[in-house]
Design an enzyme around this catalytic site. Structure first.
Site, short mmCIF file in Angstrom:
data_model
loop_
_atom_site.label_atom_id
_atom_site.label_comp_id
_atom_site.label_asym_id
_atom_site.label_seq_id
_atom_site.Cartn_x
_atom_site.Cartn_y
_atom_site.Cartn_z
N ASP A 226 9.85 -1.12 -1.83
CA ASP A 226 9.13 0.13 -1.99
C ASP A 226 9.64 0.73 -3.29
O ASP A 226 10.76 0.42 -3.73
CB ASP A 226 9.38 1.08 -0.81
N ASP A 253 7.99 -1.44 -7.53
CA ASP A 253 6.63 -0.94 -7.41
C ASP A 253 5.69 -2.14 -7.42
O ASP A 253 5.52 -2.80 -8.45
CB ASP A 253 6.32 -0.01 -8.58
N ASP A 275 0.77 -3.39 3.53
CA ASP A 275 0.31 -2.17 4.21
C ASP A 275 0.26 -1.09 3.13
O ASP A 275 1.20 -0.33 2.94
CB ASP A 275 1.30 -1.81 5.33
N CYS A 328 -4.67 2.42 6.72
CA CYS A 328 -5.00 3.35 7.80
C CYS A 328 -6.19 4.19 7.37
O CYS A 328 -6.27 5.39 7.64
CB CYS A 328 -3.81 4.22 8.20
#
Length: 372
Positions: A226, A253, A275, A328
């Site tokens: 991350d 990144d 994700d 999402c």
């Protein structure tokens, strides 16, 4: 109760959607120690109901703020006897009140297959349920819930739905469960990890999917990345809390091609989990402030970012391996359109793809595509 009216008025006036509403409310109420737990609960219910419904109210005349707030509570089924005294001096409503859910989202943005605009917008009035993933000692967890008369429903053998606000933090053993939305848990069915495989979670965040991967198959070789060191610290702390073997953690990144190259060092992975950051539109029933302050231009920005991340990491999927792409979001531009871009730019092809519509179970909605 006049001071509660003053506080909710201040909250609605001051909040601009730049931080999550839950964080804003905690910071706000912390400034006023006189506000007790009941007051804080009431202010939260008022604020969330306002951001769920206020833009959809339709009424002639010029209703007061108090009248509109009462309508929001009623529309969200959030009005309880707690509010009787607060609203006792509010003038009764003397004209019919309408509600047009289309006013909540006056944008012509196509949705993914598997969900309709009508059901998605209707779900905004309902707070999703609390879900936990049982990791161990199911019987012990159920006994503790039964002992406190906390109702629950099995969604799967390891997924429990609980009432929102259920006091489980100090009740259930922390290592025995993970708070995780039912649709997020359902993405695990598309991962299918096997011992000895090398997995890379390229946008791990605090590690919800990484924890799921490790629980599904402790024997995988897991690398996570991350761009935020602080959130990776949170991930490592969660792995320690659950007694799980730590993954290889790298600050990187995934949207930066050179950083991905440096991380992979020329060695492909058996499977990569992406994700990716998104609009979060599949979770807006849980975070209605994001719907309220939505900027339609953000969808194109997210789509470009998602394509960059996915095509960067796809170069390191081993031949025969898989890229599991997850959002999402319910927007086609962030879902099917990105998958089309990935298959157009890489050798990957779609093996499975669907929108996990969580509305019927009171959960979020998520999109997942397996590209091989």
């Amino acid at each position: 109760m006049q001071y509660l009216w003053q506080h909710i008025s201040n909250i609605i006036e001051a909040y601009k959607g730049d931080v999550p509403l839950t964080h804003f409310l905690k910071a706000y109420t912390k400034q006023y120690p006189i506000l007790g737990s009941r007051d804080r609960r009431m202010l939260g219910m008022l604020a969330y109901s306002w951001y769920r419904c206020s833009k959809g109210l339709v009424r002639d005349g010029d209703p007061t703020f108090q009248q509109r707030m009462r309508e929001c509570l009623v529309l969200c089924n959030a009005y309880t006897p707690l509010f009787d005294k607060m609203f006792s001096l509010v003038a009764p409503i003397d004209v019919p009140v309408g509600f047009d859910k289309e006013l909540l989202f006056p944008h012509d943005i196509p949705l993914s297959e598997g969900i309709t605009r009508g059901e998605w917008l209707a779900a905004m009035q309902v707070q999703p349920r609390l879900f936990i993933r049982i990791r161990r000692d199911k019987d012990g967890i159920l006994a503790l819930l039964d002992g406190k008369d906390i109702s629950y429903e099995f969604i799967t053998p390891t997924c429990l739905a609980l009432p929102n606000g259920a006091a489980i933090d100090t009740l259930l053993p922390a290592e025995s469960y993970v708070v995780q939305d039912a649709s997020s848990q359902a993405t695990g069915a598309y991962m299918r990890p096997m011992a000895g495989e090398r997995w890379y979670d390229c946008c791990s965040g605090a590690g919800g999917k990484s924890l799921l991967l490790r629980d599904l198959c402790p024997g995988i070789d897991l690398t996570v990345s991350d761009k935020r060191r602080s959130i990776l610290d949170n991930l490592e702390a969660r792995f320690r809390q659950y007694g799980l073997r730590q993954p290889t953690v790298i600050v990187a990144d995934a949207a930066d091609r050179q950083q991905v190259d440096a991380l992979a060092k020329g060695h492909p992975f058996d499977n990569i989990l992406a994700d990716v950051p998104c609009s979060g539109s599949g979770t807006w029933a849980r975070t209605p402030e994001q719907l309220y302050y939505f900027d339609p231009a953000a969808v194109a920005r997210f789509s470009q970012l998602q394509q960059a991340i996915a095509t960067n990491v796809a170069r390191y999927v081993k031949k025969g391996g898989r890229l599991v792409y997850i959002t999402c979001s319910v927007f086609r531009q962030e879902n099917e359109d990105v998958v089309k871009a990935i298959t157009g730019a890489t050798p990957l092809r779609v093996a499975e793809m669907r929108l996990i519509n969580g509305i019927a179970t009171g959960a979020d909605s998520m999109f997942v595509a397996v590209l091989q």
